[in-house]
Design a protein around this motif. Structure first.
Motif, PDB file in Angstrom:
ATOM      1  N   UNK A  38      38.133  25.521  50.216  1.00  0.00           N
ATOM      2  CA  UNK A  38      37.286  26.417  51.003  1.00  0.00           C
ATOM      3  C   UNK A  38      36.823  27.640  50.217  1.00  0.00           C
ATOM      4  N   UNK A  39      37.431  27.864  49.055  1.00  0.00           N
ATOM      5  CA  UNK A  39      37.111  29.039  48.226  1.00  0.00           C
ATOM      6  C   UNK A  39      37.306  30.333  49.021  1.00  0.00           C
ATOM      7  N   UNK A  64      46.911  46.015  44.661  1.00  0.00           N
ATOM      8  CA  UNK A  64      47.119  44.581  44.789  1.00  0.00           C
ATOM      9  C   UNK A  64      45.876  43.799  45.210  1.00  0.00           C
ATOM     10  N   UNK A  65      44.994  44.323  46.073  1.00  0.00           N
ATOM     11  CA  UNK A  65      43.733  43.610  46.285  1.00  0.00           C
ATOM     12  C   UNK A  65      42.942  43.437  44.989  1.00  0.00           C
ATOM     13  N   UNK A  66      42.983  44.467  44.122  1.00  0.00           N
ATOM     14  CA  UNK A  66      42.270  44.365  42.844  1.00  0.00           C
ATOM     15  C   UNK A  66      42.881  43.284  41.966  1.00  0.00           C
ATOM     16  N   UNK A  67      44.216  43.204  41.951  1.00  0.00           N
ATOM     17  CA  UNK A  67      44.887  42.180  41.155  1.00  0.00           C
ATOM     18  C   UNK A  67      44.566  40.792  41.702  1.00  0.00           C
ATOM     19  N   UNK A  68      44.640  40.644  43.025  1.00  0.00           N
ATOM     20  CA  UNK A  68      44.369  39.338  43.636  1.00  0.00           C
ATOM     21  C   UNK A  68      42.937  38.895  43.355  1.00  0.00           C
ATOM     22  N   UNK A  69      41.982  39.798  43.497  1.00  0.00           N
ATOM     23  CA  UNK A  69      40.591  39.439  43.211  1.00  0.00           C
ATOM     24  C   UNK A  69      40.435  38.960  41.771  1.00  0.00           C
ATOM     25  N   UNK A  72      42.159  35.440  41.322  1.00  0.00           N
ATOM     26  CA  UNK A  72      41.592  34.290  42.024  1.00  0.00           C
ATOM     27  C   UNK A  72      40.125  34.023  41.708  1.00  0.00           C
ATOM     28  N   UNK A  73      39.401  35.037  41.244  1.00  0.00           N
ATOM     29  CA  UNK A  73      37.973  34.847  40.960  1.00  0.00           C
ATOM     30  C   UNK A  73      37.710  33.701  39.980  1.00  0.00           C
ATOM     31  N   UNK A  74      38.488  33.557  38.888  1.00  0.00           N
ATOM     32  CA  UNK A  74      38.228  32.436  37.970  1.00  0.00           C
ATOM     33  C   UNK A  74      38.422  31.065  38.618  1.00  0.00           C
ATOM     34  N   UNK A  75      39.137  31.018  39.737  1.00  0.00           N
ATOM     35  CA  UNK A  75      39.336  29.760  40.466  1.00  0.00           C
ATOM     36  C   UNK A  75      38.218  29.521  41.472  1.00  0.00           C
ATOM     37  N   UNK A 256      49.636  35.804  34.754  1.00  0.00           N
ATOM     38  CA  UNK A 256      50.040  35.849  33.348  1.00  0.00           C
ATOM     39  C   UNK A 256      48.830  36.035  32.441  1.00  0.00           C
ATOM     40  N   UNK A 257      47.712  35.436  32.800  1.00  0.00           N
ATOM     41  CA  UNK A 257      46.487  35.621  32.025  1.00  0.00           C
ATOM     42  C   UNK A 257      46.041  37.084  32.072  1.00  0.00           C
ATOM     43  N   UNK A 258      46.161  37.711  33.247  1.00  0.00           N
ATOM     44  CA  UNK A 258      45.787  39.121  33.370  1.00  0.00           C
ATOM     45  C   UNK A 258      46.698  40.000  32.524  1.00  0.00           C
ATOM     46  N   UNK A 259      47.975  39.644  32.462  1.00  0.00           N
ATOM     47  CA  UNK A 259      48.907  40.401  31.625  1.00  0.00           C
ATOM     48  C   UNK A 259      48.563  40.228  30.148  1.00  0.00           C
ATOM     49  N   UNK A 260      48.278  39.003  29.751  1.00  0.00           N
ATOM     50  CA  UNK A 260      48.020  38.689  28.348  1.00  0.00           C
ATOM     51  C   UNK A 260      46.749  39.372  27.842  1.00  0.00           C
TER      52      UNK A 260
END
Length: 295
Positions: A38-39, A64-69, A72-75, A256-260
Motif C-alpha cells: 500500500x506504500x 522520530x518522524x524524521x527518522x521514519x520518513x 521508509x522513503x527508499x522503500x 543502519x543505512x542512515x547510521x552508516x
C-alpha cells in the motif's frame, strides 16, 4: 410455482457468491507486506517536543518522524499517517492495531520488551530536572528530593523518567504525574510543583521556547546509577507489535543505512540534540536483557 424460475434465481445467487469470492481483494499476510503493497503506514505519536509533534501549521515534525520518513522513503513508503495519543497509550494503541509503529520517544526497558519489540536504538538521553530560576531549594538529584519531604516533583504519566525517580527512592506521595510537557511546565511556573523530571533532550527543547521564563535546568544533575555504576539514560527506539518481526527487521536494515551514511546524526543534530545523544553501542536485545536500575 414456477420451478424453472426458482432454479434460475438459485443459479444466479450461487454465481454471484462465486464472483464475489473471485473478485475479493487478497490481503497481505503480514504488516510488512501490507505496508510495502500500500506504500502507506500509520504512526503513533505523543505530540511531544522534540520526539514527534505537530507544528503551528499542522505538519508532523520532530526526531522520530524524521527518522521514519528517511528510513521508509527508499522503500516507497511515503504516505505516512499520524495518530496522536497520550504517552501511556502508545503501547496499548500499538497492540490494539491503532497504528503500525510508534514515534513517541519510547525508551527501551526490560518491562516494555515483554510487551513489544523494538528497533535498534536511535537516541540516548539522560534524565534531568527543571526547577525555579536560581534553584532556591538546591535540587540537584533525586536524592535531594527524597531527603526533603516538602519538594513536589512532577513527571509525565507512564514515562521512564518518572519511573527512574521512583526507583531512586522518591516517594510517590511527593510526585504528581501529568499528561504532557506543557502541563508540567505550567505547574512549575505557577509554583504548584518544585521540580519537573524529563529527559535532558526534552528539557533542552523546552528551554528553547522564548515564551517560557522563570525556570532553569538544574545543573549539575547527579543521575540515578545502573547496576554497573553508570548513569541511567533513556535509549529510545521505534516500537512494533511482537508478531511484526519482519517489519522490525526491515526497518533496522534501513536504520543502519542512515547510521552508516551519517544521515541519522544529521537528523539528531537538526532536532536540537548533540553528538552526546547519538545511540549507544548496545543493541536493543542487550538493553532488553539489562537489569533494572537499583534503588
Amino acid at each position: 410455482m414456477n420451478r424453472p424460475h426458482l432454479k434460475s434465481l438459485a443459479s444466479a445467487f450461487l454465481l454471484g457468491i462465486a464472483g464475489s469470492l473471485i473478485c475479493a481483494p487478497a490481503h497481505a499476510g503480514s504488516t510488512k507486506d501490507r505496508l510495502l503493497a500500500e506504500k502507506s503506514v500509520t504512526i503513533g505519536i505523543h505530540n511531544r517536543v522534540p520526539w514527534g509533534y505537530r507544528d503551528q501549521s499542522g505538519n508532523v515534525i520532530g526526531l522520530q518522524p524524521s527518522i521514519i520518513r528517511a528510513a521508509l522513503a527508499p522503500l516507497g513508503i511515503t504516505d505516512i499517517k499520524f495518530v496522536i495519543g497520550e504517552f501511556n497509550t502508545m503501547i496499548p494503541g500499538l497492540l490494539a492495531n491503532r497504528f503500525d509503529m510508534t514515534a513517541a520517544g519510547v525508551a527501551i526497558t526490560p518491562s516494555r520488551c515483554k510487551a513489544v519489540i523494538f528497533s535498534e536504538p536511535d537516541l540516548t538521553s539522560g534524565d534531568g530536572l527543571l526547577v525555579a530560576a536560581g534553584n532556591p531549594l538546591k535540587i540537584h538529584s533525586f536524592e535531594d528530593i527524597k531527603n526533603n519531604p516538602k519538594v513536589r516533583l512532577a513527571g509525565a504519566r507512564g514515562s521512564a523518567n518518572a519511573g527512574h525517580a521512583i526507583t531512586a527512592g522518591v516517594p510517590e506521595s511527593q510526585m504528581q504525574q501529568f499528561q504532557d510537557v506543557q502541563s508540567m511546565v505550567s505547574a512549575l511556573v505557577a509554583k504548584r510543583v518544585d521540580a519537573v523530571v524529563m529527559s535532558a533532550a526534552t528539557i533542552i527543547a523546552t528551554m528553547a521556547d522564548p515564551n517560557i521564563t522563570g525556570i532553569e535546568r538544574a545543573s549539575p544533575f547527579r543521575a540515578l546509577k545502573d547496576a554497573e555504576g553508570n548513569d541511567v539514560a533513556l535509549v529510545t527506539a521505534i516500537a512494533f507489535r511482537p508478531e511484526d518481526t519482519d517489519l522490525r527487521d526491515l526497518y533496522n536494515v534501513q536504520l543502519e543505512k542512515l547510521k552508516h551514511t551519517g544521515e541519522l546524526e544529521k537528523i539528531i543534530l537538526a532536532n536540537g540534540f548533540t553528538k552526546d545523544n547519538l545511540p549507544p553501542n548496545k543493541t536493543a536485545e542487550q538493553l532488553c536483557a539489562a537489569p533494572e536500575p537499583k534503588k
